[in-house]
Enzyme design. Structure first.
Site, short mmCIF file in Angstrom:
data_model
loop_
_atom_site.label_atom_id
_atom_site.label_comp_id
_atom_site.label_asym_id
_atom_site.label_seq_id
_atom_site.Cartn_x
_atom_site.Cartn_y
_atom_site.Cartn_z
N GLY A 83 12.08 47.78 84.82
CA GLY A 83 11.07 48.37 85.71
C GLY A 83 10.29 49.52 85.12
CG ASN B 136 4.81 47.29 83.24
OD1 ASN B 136 3.68 47.68 82.97
ND2 ASN B 136 5.56 46.59 82.40
CG MET C 97 12.85 37.89 84.39
SD MET C 97 11.46 37.92 83.24
CE MET C 97 12.05 36.78 82.01
CG ASN D 25 2.58 38.06 85.92
OD1 ASN D 25 3.54 38.83 86.02
ND2 ASN D 25 2.51 37.15 84.97
CG HIS E 23 1.84 36.92 79.85
ND1 HIS E 23 3.03 36.28 80.15
CD2 HIS E 23 1.47 36.49 78.62
CE1 HIS E 23 3.36 35.51 79.13
NE2 HIS E 23 2.45 35.61 78.20
C1 GRF Z 1 6.63 43.51 80.61
O1 GRF Z 1 6.43 43.47 79.23
C2 GRF Z 1 5.74 42.53 81.31
O2 GRF Z 1 4.56 42.27 80.62
C3 GRF Z 1 6.58 41.28 81.37
O3 GRF Z 1 7.89 41.74 81.56
C4 GRF Z 1 8.04 43.05 81.02
C5 GRF Z 1 8.65 43.89 82.08
O4 GRF Z 1 9.08 45.13 81.60
N1 GRF Z 1 6.11 40.41 82.43
P1 GRF Z 1 9.54 46.28 82.59
O5 GRF Z 1 10.66 45.73 83.49
O6 GRF Z 1 8.35 46.69 83.41
O7 GRF Z 1 10.04 47.39 81.73
#
Ligand code: GRF
Length: 208
Positions: free
Chosen positions: A15, A17, A93, A110, A112
């Site tokens: 998490g 992000n 996921m 989303n 990516h």
């Molecule tokens: C990120 O790199 C995002 O692009 C991908 O999964 C990762 C998640 O990382 N979909 P986090 O859980 O936000 O650290």
């Protein structure tokens, strides 16, 4: 004055992000509130991050449902109860099912860690590195019923350097993610994103 945009963040992992989005909302940079965080993984650290900010953090156990559709319906009903305006997938996921996509059409984003349409799927950083690309990057896009196929909001290139590993490249990609995901959410909250077929038009402030 209209109320702030209410976000749900769907997560499965660490998490980081999510953290960048929480911070951008709390600082006022993004006119939105993280209303609820939902994880399909019970011990995802993202849930802990949410709790530290007094944000509702919920684990929804997919194996407790008879089918994928039932699981998605449960999510839809939680989102409706919480009056969610925008769904943010941040390291979630699972694929969101067609019913979910239809229920929140044009309101699911989303992020990516590659320049789509290159390297879709769950191992994109490794796939790009193995392919030998010199430039990879980040894509923020709206979600449709396909895998990483929805209309693109933002892309940012990230260089691949000599001796990069999946970890070093992913770290560099993360830095771009923390900037552009909050920015995309901000534009949505300001009603400045307009989907026209495959294209997402970014409107000037006040140009509606
Ligand atoms: C990120 O790199 C995002 O692009 C991908 O999964 C990762 C998640 O990382 N979909 P986090 O859980 O936000 O650290």
């Amino acid at each position: 004055m209209s109320r702030k945009t209410r976000l749900v963040i769907l997560v499965s992992g660490s998490g980081t992000n999510l953290q960048a989005i929480i911070d951008a909302c709390e600082s006022g940079e993004v006119p939105a509130d993280v209303t609820i965080v939902i994880s399909n993984v019970s011990d995802a650290y993202a849930l802990e991050r949410a709790r530290k900010h007094n944000i509702k953090a919920v684990f929804v156990n997919k194996s407790g449902f008879k089918s994928r559709t039932d699981y998605d319906r449960e999510l839809i009903s939680i989102l409706r109860e919480n009056e969610i305006d925008l769904v943010i997938l941040a390291g979630y996921m699972l694929l969101v099912g067609p019913e979910f996509v239809r229920a929140f059409e044009g309101k699911i984003m989303n992020i990516h860690p590659a320049l789509l349409p290159s390297f879709p799927g769950t191992h994109s950083v490794k796939d790009a590195l193995d392919y030998g690309v010199k430039v990879s990057g980040v894509t923020v896009h709206f979600v449709d019923e396909g895998l990483d196929t929805g209309p693109i909001i933002f892309q940012e290139a990230v260089p691949v350097v000599e001796n990069d590993t999946v970890e070093t490249l992913h770290n560099r990609i993360h830095q771009a993610e923390y900037r552009i995901y909050p920015e995309a959410i901000k534009l949505f909250a300001e009603r400045r994103l307009k989907i026209e077929g495959r294209r997402v038009k970014i409107l000037e402030k006040g140009e509606l």
